[in-house]
Write a protein that holds these residues in place. Structure first.
Motif, PDB file in Angstrom:
ATOM      1  N   THR A 176     -62.845  18.606 107.773  1.00 44.85           N
ATOM      2  CA  THR A 176     -63.660  17.446 108.121  1.00 44.85           C
ATOM      3  C   THR A 176     -63.390  17.085 109.572  1.00 44.85           C
ATOM      4  O   THR A 176     -62.269  17.262 110.064  1.00 44.85           O
ATOM      5  N   ILE A 177     -64.389  16.593 110.230  1.00 41.67           N
ATOM      6  CA  ILE A 177     -64.239  16.201 111.637  1.00 41.67           C
ATOM      7  C   ILE A 177     -63.253  15.048 111.756  1.00 41.67           C
ATOM      8  O   ILE A 177     -62.632  14.857 112.797  1.00 41.67           O
ATOM      9  N   ALA A 178     -63.043  14.310 110.666  1.00 44.33           N
ATOM     10  CA  ALA A 178     -62.100  13.188 110.683  1.00 44.33           C
ATOM     11  C   ALA A 178     -60.679  13.654 110.990  1.00 44.33           C
ATOM     12  O   ALA A 178     -59.880  12.892 111.553  1.00 44.33           O
ATOM     13  N   LYS A 217     -57.277  23.542 113.854  1.00 50.91           N
ATOM     14  CA  LYS A 217     -57.823  24.265 115.006  1.00 50.91           C
ATOM     15  C   LYS A 217     -58.651  25.465 114.550  1.00 50.91           C
ATOM     16  O   LYS A 217     -59.647  25.813 115.174  1.00 50.91           O
ATOM     17  N   ALA A 218     -58.254  26.089 113.439  1.00 48.68           N
ATOM     18  CA  ALA A 218     -58.964  27.270 112.934  1.00 48.68           C
ATOM     19  C   ALA A 218     -60.386  26.934 112.510  1.00 48.68           C
ATOM     20  O   ALA A 218     -61.225  27.826 112.405  1.00 48.68           O
ATOM     21  N   CYS A 219     -60.682  25.664 112.275  1.00 49.58           N
ATOM     22  CA  CYS A 219     -62.017  25.240 111.825  1.00 49.58           C
ATOM     23  C   CYS A 219     -62.964  24.953 112.987  1.00 49.58           C
ATOM     24  O   CYS A 219     -64.158  24.741 112.771  1.00 49.58           O
ATOM     25  N   SER A 256     -66.422  25.563 118.454  1.00 52.63           N
ATOM     26  CA  SER A 256     -66.516  25.440 119.908  1.00 52.63           C
ATOM     27  C   SER A 256     -66.201  24.020 120.340  1.00 52.63           C
ATOM     28  O   SER A 256     -66.344  23.072 119.569  1.00 52.63           O
ATOM     29  N   ILE A 257     -65.763  23.922 121.583  1.00 47.61           N
ATOM     30  CA  ILE A 257     -65.542  22.624 122.226  1.00 47.61           C
ATOM     31  C   ILE A 257     -66.199  22.709 123.593  1.00 47.61           C
ATOM     32  O   ILE A 257     -65.971  23.659 124.342  1.00 47.61           O
ATOM     33  N   MET A 260     -67.728  13.447 128.153  1.00 48.55           N
ATOM     34  CA  MET A 260     -68.293  13.591 126.820  1.00 48.55           C
ATOM     35  C   MET A 260     -67.770  14.908 126.255  1.00 48.55           C
ATOM     36  O   MET A 260     -67.857  15.943 126.909  1.00 48.55           O
ATOM     37  N   VAL A 261     -67.237  14.853 125.054  1.00 53.99           N
ATOM     38  CA  VAL A 261     -66.682  16.036 124.411  1.00 53.99           C
ATOM     39  C   VAL A 261     -67.467  16.295 123.126  1.00 53.99           C
ATOM     40  O   VAL A 261     -67.642  15.396 122.309  1.00 53.99           O
ATOM     41  N   LYS A 262     -67.937  17.513 122.982  1.00 56.73           N
ATOM     42  CA  LYS A 262     -68.647  17.918 121.768  1.00 56.73           C
ATOM     43  C   LYS A 262     -67.780  18.944 121.054  1.00 56.73           C
ATOM     44  O   LYS A 262     -67.424  19.979 121.616  1.00 56.73           O
ATOM     45  N   VAL A 263     -67.429  18.634 119.811  1.00 53.54           N
ATOM     46  CA  VAL A 263     -66.640  19.538 118.990  1.00 53.54           C
ATOM     47  C   VAL A 263     -67.531  20.002 117.847  1.00 53.54           C
ATOM     48  O   VAL A 263     -68.086  19.189 117.114  1.00 53.54           O
ATOM     49  N   GLU A 264     -67.665  21.311 117.709  1.00 57.61           N
ATOM     50  CA  GLU A 264     -68.472  21.877 116.630  1.00 57.61           C
ATOM     51  C   GLU A 264     -67.550  22.652 115.700  1.00 57.61           C
ATOM     52  O   GLU A 264     -66.776  23.502 116.142  1.00 57.61           O
ATOM     53  N   LEU A 265     -67.628  22.322 114.406  1.00 56.73           N
ATOM     54  CA  LEU A 265     -66.852  23.042 113.410  1.00 56.73           C
ATOM     55  C   LEU A 265     -67.684  24.184 112.837  1.00 56.73           C
ATOM     56  O   LEU A 265     -68.902  24.168 112.925  1.00 56.73           O
TER      57      LEU A 265
END
Length: 171
Positions: A84-86, A106-108, A111-112, A134-139
């Motif tokens: 979960t992004i949480a 981190k394995a999930c 991209s960042i 602005m930071v975009k984190v994609e799981l």
């Protein structure tokens, strides 16, 4: 069982790409063939005993060399499927420091990406422009990971999941 050079190339290509038609295209002269013909020929070739056995031999060699097991694959997919992004945040807005994120979390991350945007924190009369990162984190795709887990566990077979659910709910 001796394979021709093209057949051996097909087996190795099939292992690399996982697609029989692509492996056939790479291994045989298909310039004048229709895609449907390639699909049929690739399927027929893959059904031949000596080809199937050779693919299995190559797979076994890879398993031994890499120590990749179904259990390890399931474990990795489980990290993604139940992530979960949480886990990456302290609060709704505040991200955790990257160093404080576990290796499993981190394995999930697929991209960042970051970008700097200008933002006015002042008023229209007294603008104060500041840079905001602005930071975009994609799981990785959770649904896809869970689908693969279900397939590996045999839960996609009709009635299999239903039987398991009856046990849980007491039917």
């Amino acid at each position: 069982m001796k394979l021709s050079i093209k057949q051996e190339k097909f087996c190795n290509s099939y292992l690399e790409c996982g697609n029989a038609s692509d492996a056939y295209r790479y291994s045989y002269n298909c310039l004048n063939m229709k895609p449907e013909t390639i699909n049929v020929k690739a399927s027929q070739l893959l059904k031949k005993d000596k080809i199937r056995i050779r693919v299995e031999e190559l797979q076994l060699e890879l398993k031994k060399k890499t120590a990749i097991t179904k259990e390890r694959v399931l474990e990795e997919l489980g990290k993604i499927g139940f992530s979960t992004i949480a886990h990456l945040h302290n609060t709704w807005i505040e991200r955790k420091d990257f160093e404080k994120i576990t290796d499993d979390q981190k394995a999930c991350i697929k991209s960042i990406s970051t970008k700097i945007m200008k933002k006015n924190v002042g008023t229209s009369d007294d603008p104060q422009i500041v840079d905001v990162e602005m930071v975009k984190v994609e799981l990785y795709d959770k649904v896809r990971a869970l689908e693969v887990i279900n397939k590996m566990m045999g839960y996609e077979r009709p009635g299999e999941m239903k039987a398991d659910l009856r046990i849980i709910v007491g039917d």
